[in-house]
Design a protein around this motif. Structure first.
Motif, PDB file in Angstrom:
ATOM      1  N   ARG A 199      46.752   5.891  -8.517  1.00 34.05           N
ATOM      2  CA  ARG A 199      47.188   7.204  -8.018  1.00 34.05           C
ATOM      3  C   ARG A 199      48.136   7.836  -9.040  1.00 34.05           C
ATOM      4  N   PRO A 200      47.973   9.164  -9.286  1.00 41.31           N
ATOM      5  CA  PRO A 200      48.880   9.842 -10.222  1.00 41.31           C
ATOM      6  C   PRO A 200      50.350   9.670  -9.825  1.00 41.31           C
ATOM      7  N   GLU A 201      50.642   9.579  -8.518  1.00 41.52           N
ATOM      8  CA  GLU A 201      52.024   9.408  -8.042  1.00 41.52           C
ATOM      9  C   GLU A 201      52.686   8.176  -8.644  1.00 41.52           C
ATOM     10  N   GLU A 211      53.429  11.651 -11.228  1.00 38.77           N
ATOM     11  CA  GLU A 211      52.706  12.926 -11.294  1.00 38.77           C
ATOM     12  C   GLU A 211      52.306  13.403  -9.891  1.00 38.77           C
ATOM     13  N   GLN A 212      51.813  14.635  -9.829  1.00 41.22           N
ATOM     14  CA  GLN A 212      51.375  15.216  -8.562  1.00 41.22           C
ATOM     15  C   GLN A 212      50.162  14.455  -8.002  1.00 41.22           C
ATOM     16  N   PRO A 213      50.100  14.284  -6.678  1.00 40.89           N
ATOM     17  CA  PRO A 213      48.902  13.657  -6.104  1.00 40.89           C
ATOM     18  C   PRO A 213      47.642  14.437  -6.490  1.00 40.89           C
ATOM     19  N   ASN A 214      46.555  13.706  -6.736  1.00 37.19           N
ATOM     20  CA  ASN A 214      45.281  14.325  -7.114  1.00 37.19           C
ATOM     21  C   ASN A 214      44.172  13.387  -6.637  1.00 37.19           C
ATOM     22  N   THR A 215      43.636  13.710  -5.469  1.00 35.91           N
ATOM     23  CA  THR A 215      42.658  12.822  -4.818  1.00 35.91           C
ATOM     24  C   THR A 215      41.413  12.637  -5.674  1.00 35.91           C
TER      25      THR A 215
END
Ligand SMILES: [Zn+2]
Ligand SMILES: [Zn+2]
Length: 178
Positions: A104-106, A110-114
């Motif tokens: 996960r980008p988190e 970083e910002q969440p990006n499904t």
């Protein structure tokens, strides 16, 4: 037609599992994908000093089934000698496991990006299942069988086999499923 059995270890992101069900058959000779009943996370695999789980223990717990078997877990995995692994497989042993922990980008602030998260999970799943059918690492950095040392490597490669690996995969799957 043979089947890819996905075994979640503990609670696993449902969206990822659905994505794998749709995308894996396109890379593995149109095999069916079935999500099986979750297995418990093996507590004996936990190494307290590292706060991580030994991935080989997960592989050992996966049931052998006709076809291929993929374990999916949210916990952080490692093998001795490496800080972490995105996944591990028994080479040619039809069994692999992946961890979603670092996809996960988190995780990287970083910002969440499904969409990106699902794509990364697909790449790692194809990579470990590639090993599971007997494919080795590929020198082509765009090929899904290229070794990922970090998420940068994962993001650089495609979720697909290169031409060479793809041809070999087809042969290996046919041989394994006979
Ligand atoms: Zn690998
Ligand atoms: Zn390749």
């Amino acid at each position: 037609m043979s089947t890819i059995h996905i075994f979640p270890f503990g609670d696993v992101d449902e969206g990822v599992l659905k994505h794998l069900c749709v995308e894996l058959p396109k890379r593995f000779s149109n095999m069916d994908v079935v999500v099986e009943k979750p297995l418990p996370i093996p507590v004996h695999a936990y190494v307290k000093q590292r706060g991580q789980y030994l991935s080989t223990e997960f592989l050992a717990l996966l049931p052998h089934k006709p076809g291929l078997v993929l374990g999916v877990t949210e916990v952080d995995l490692f093998v001795p000698g490496l800080n972490f692994v995105f996944g591990e497989a028994f080479l040619g042993g039809k069994v692999g496991v992946i961890s979603l922990r670092r996809l996960r980008p988190e995780f990287y602030g970083e910002q969440p990006n499904t969409q990106l998260f699902h794509l990364r999970a697909l790449k790692e799943a194809v990579h470990e299942l590639g090993h599971a059918i007997g494919l080795h690492h590929c020198p082509d950095p765009k090929c899904v069988m290229h070794f990922s040392n970090s998420i940068v490597d994962t993001d650089h490669k495609e979720p697909d086999f290169c031409e060479k690996c793809s041809a070999l995969a087809t042969t290996l799957i046919r041989r394994l499923m006979d």
